[in-house]
Design a protein around this motif. Structure first.
Motif, PDB file in Angstrom:
ATOM      1  N   ILE A  73       0.853  -1.195   0.000  1.00 22.35           N
ATOM      2  CA  ILE A  73       0.000   0.000   0.000  1.00 22.35           C
ATOM      3  C   ILE A  73       0.886   1.242   0.000  1.00 22.35           C
ATOM      4  O   ILE A  73       2.092   1.161   0.246  1.00 22.35           O
ATOM      5  N   SER A  74       0.276   2.400  -0.249  1.00 21.16           N
ATOM      6  CA  SER A  74       1.037   3.651  -0.330  1.00 21.16           C
ATOM      7  C   SER A  74       1.519   4.098   1.053  1.00 21.16           C
ATOM      8  O   SER A  74       1.018   3.639   2.082  1.00 21.16           O
ATOM      9  N   SER A  75       2.463   5.020   1.066  1.00 17.12           N
ATOM     10  CA  SER A  75       2.979   5.573   2.325  1.00 17.12           C
ATOM     11  C   SER A  75       1.865   6.207   3.146  1.00 17.12           C
ATOM     12  O   SER A  75       1.833   6.053   4.373  1.00 17.12           O
ATOM     13  N   ASP A  76       0.961   6.910   2.494  1.00 15.06           N
ATOM     14  CA  ASP A  76      -0.160   7.535   3.209  1.00 15.06           C
ATOM     15  C   ASP A  76      -1.058   6.487   3.846  1.00 15.06           C
ATOM     16  O   ASP A  76      -1.532   6.651   4.969  1.00 15.06           O
ATOM     17  N   GLU A  77      -1.295   5.387   3.127  1.00 14.10           N
ATOM     18  CA  GLU A  77      -2.118   4.309   3.680  1.00 14.10           C
ATOM     19  C   GLU A  77      -1.417   3.630   4.859  1.00 14.10           C
ATOM     20  O   GLU A  77      -2.058   3.279   5.851  1.00 14.10           O
ATOM     21  N   ILE A  78      -0.101   3.462   4.754  1.00 14.60           N
ATOM     22  CA  ILE A  78       0.652   2.885   5.874  1.00 14.60           C
ATOM     23  C   ILE A  78       0.494   3.787   7.096  1.00 14.60           C
ATOM     24  O   ILE A  78       0.199   3.310   8.196  1.00 14.60           O
ATOM     25  N   ARG A  79       0.696   5.092   6.900  1.00 11.84           N
ATOM     26  CA  ARG A  79       0.564   6.039   8.021  1.00 11.84           C
ATOM     27  C   ARG A  79      -0.838   5.969   8.643  1.00 11.84           C
ATOM     28  O   ARG A  79      -0.980   6.003   9.853  1.00 11.84           O
ATOM     29  N   TYR A  80      -1.857   5.887   7.792  1.00 12.40           N
ATOM     30  CA  TYR A  80      -3.222   5.782   8.301  1.00 12.40           C
ATOM     31  C   TYR A  80      -3.389   4.522   9.143  1.00 12.40           C
ATOM     32  O   TYR A  80      -3.884   4.582  10.275  1.00 12.40           O
ATOM     33  N   GLU A  81      -3.005   3.370   8.607  1.00 10.92           N
ATOM     34  CA  GLU A  81      -3.170   2.096   9.314  1.00 10.92           C
ATOM     35  C   GLU A  81      -2.441   2.100  10.656  1.00 10.92           C
ATOM     36  O   GLU A  81      -2.974   1.643  11.666  1.00 10.92           O
ATOM     37  N   VAL A  82      -1.237   2.617  10.666  1.00  6.92           N
ATOM     38  CA  VAL A  82      -0.394   2.632  11.860  1.00  6.92           C
ATOM     39  C   VAL A  82      -0.883   3.669  12.871  1.00  6.92           C
ATOM     40  O   VAL A  82      -1.016   3.381  14.061  1.00  6.92           O
ATOM     41  N   SER A  83      -1.180   4.875  12.402  1.00  4.61           N
ATOM     42  CA  SER A  83      -1.556   5.958  13.322  1.00  4.61           C
ATOM     43  C   SER A  83      -2.969   5.790  13.873  1.00  4.61           C
ATOM     44  O   SER A  83      -3.200   6.014  15.063  1.00  4.61           O
ATOM     45  N   GLU A  84      -3.912   5.398  13.038  1.00  7.21           N
ATOM     46  CA  GLU A  84      -5.293   5.270  13.519  1.00  7.21           C
ATOM     47  C   GLU A  84      -5.445   4.115  14.497  1.00  7.21           C
ATOM     48  O   GLU A  84      -6.203   4.198  15.455  1.00  7.21           O
ATOM     49  N   SER A  85      -4.735   3.039  14.261  1.00  5.24           N
ATOM     50  CA  SER A  85      -4.759   1.924  15.203  1.00  5.24           C
ATOM     51  C   SER A  85      -4.186   2.362  16.550  1.00  5.24           C
ATOM     52  O   SER A  85      -4.762   2.088  17.608  1.00  5.24           O
ATOM     53  N   LEU A  86      -3.065   3.075  16.505  1.00  2.63           N
ATOM     54  CA  LEU A  86      -2.445   3.574  17.735  1.00  2.63           C
ATOM     55  C   LEU A  86      -3.347   4.578  18.447  1.00  2.63           C
ATOM     56  O   LEU A  86      -3.531   4.512  19.675  1.00  2.63           O
ATOM     57  N   ASN A  87      -3.936   5.511  17.702  1.00  5.85           N
ATOM     58  CA  ASN A  87      -4.841   6.504  18.299  1.00  5.85           C
ATOM     59  C   ASN A  87      -6.022   5.838  18.978  1.00  5.85           C
ATOM     60  O   ASN A  87      -6.454   6.244  20.058  1.00  5.85           O
ATOM     61  N   TRP A  88      -6.582   4.808  18.317  1.00  7.70           N
ATOM     62  CA  TRP A  88      -7.722   4.091  18.897  1.00  7.70           C
ATOM     63  C   TRP A  88      -7.316   3.425  20.207  1.00  7.70           C
ATOM     64  O   TRP A  88      -8.040   3.504  21.201  1.00  7.70           O
ATOM     65  N   LEU A  89      -6.170   2.757  20.220  1.00  6.15           N
ATOM     66  CA  LEU A  89      -5.705   2.090  21.441  1.00  6.15           C
ATOM     67  C   LEU A  89      -5.522   3.098  22.577  1.00  6.15           C
ATOM     68  O   LEU A  89      -5.945   2.858  23.707  1.00  6.15           O
ATOM     69  N   LYS A  90      -4.888   4.229  22.269  1.00  6.77           N
ATOM     70  CA  LYS A  90      -4.660   5.250  23.300  1.00  6.77           C
ATOM     71  C   LYS A  90      -5.981   5.800  23.822  1.00  6.77           C
ATOM     72  O   LYS A  90      -6.154   5.994  25.030  1.00  6.77           O
ATOM     73  N   LYS A  91      -6.926   6.043  22.921  1.00 11.94           N
ATOM     74  CA  LYS A  91      -8.229   6.596  23.319  1.00 11.94           C
ATOM     75  C   LYS A  91      -9.016   5.606  24.173  1.00 11.94           C
ATOM     76  O   LYS A  91      -9.556   5.956  25.219  1.00 11.94           O
ATOM     77  N   GLU A  92      -9.077   4.359  23.738  1.00 11.81           N
ATOM     78  CA  GLU A  92      -9.905   3.363  24.420  1.00 11.81           C
ATOM     79  C   GLU A  92      -9.249   2.777  25.665  1.00 11.81           C
ATOM     80  O   GLU A  92      -9.941   2.459  26.626  1.00 11.81           O
ATOM     81  N   LEU A  93      -7.921   2.635  25.646  1.00 11.73           N
ATOM     82  CA  LEU A  93      -7.244   1.952  26.743  1.00 11.73           C
ATOM     83  C   LEU A  93      -6.391   2.864  27.602  1.00 11.73           C
ATOM     84  O   LEU A  93      -5.969   2.484  28.688  1.00 11.73           O
ATOM     85  N   GLY A  94      -6.143   4.072  27.093  1.00  8.80           N
ATOM     86  CA  GLY A  94      -5.482   5.086  27.903  1.00  8.80           C
ATOM     87  C   GLY A  94      -4.028   4.850  28.228  1.00  8.80           C
ATOM     88  O   GLY A  94      -3.498   5.477  29.118  1.00  8.80           O
TER      89      GLY A  94
END
Length: 159
Positions: A73-94
């Motif tokens: 996948i493209s660099s932008d898609e990699i950043r999305y997959e990596v960052s959004e997963s991390l953001n979700w974990l931080k938001k939900e699990l703190g």
């Protein structure tokens, strides 16, 4: 996926430490408190995940949002997959200390650089083995556990 599976005894009671990696986008259902964990029809709630973490025997890590091969996948898609997963974990699990598991075991130097940019603690590969000498925290070996391993473990320890 279960990694870092090390057992030890504490006052005669056997305990296991493990890390589970979640795909959060395909895992979130209409009920935001339910997460599809791995295979079809196996759901886990945020509360259950927090209970697992609270036991101090389990950590949760990132496995992207959609379990895409990050080298296709493209660099932008990699950043999305990596960052959004991390953001979700931080938001939900703190928490603020997350490992990453490469979907399908696929990665390259660009993927590693992006993980570094988002301050992941490290990443596990699909290479089996121990990590007695670590040269790169984004290239950690692992020892996955499957249902057959768990069945043998239960028999050996009369559980």
């Amino acid at each position: 996926n279960l990694v870092n599976n090390n057992s030890y005894t504490n006052k005669g009671r056997l305990k296991i430490f493990k890390t589970s990696f979640l795909n959060n986008n395909s895992s979130i259902t209409n009920d935001s408190s339910l997460i599809n964990y791995g295979t079809i029809n196996k759901l886990i709630t945020i509360e259950q995940i927090k209970e697992m973490i609270g036991s101090k025997l389990c950590r949760i890590g990132s496995h992207t949002c959609n379990h895409l091969s990050l080298i296709n996948i493209s660099s932008d898609e990699i950043r999305y997959e990596v960052s959004e997963s991390l953001n979700w974990l931080k938001k939900e699990l703190g928490e603020d200390n997350y490992f990453f598991c490469y979907p399908h075991g696929h990665f390259n130097s660009e993927v590693i650089k992006i993980l570094e940019q988002y301050n992941y603690t490290g990443a596990v590969t699909t290479v089996k083995g121990t990590n007695s000498h670590i040269n790169n925290v984004y290239l950690l070996n692992r020892n996955p556990v499957n249902m057959e391993d768990l069945s043998k473990f239960r028999i050996l320890h009369d559980l």
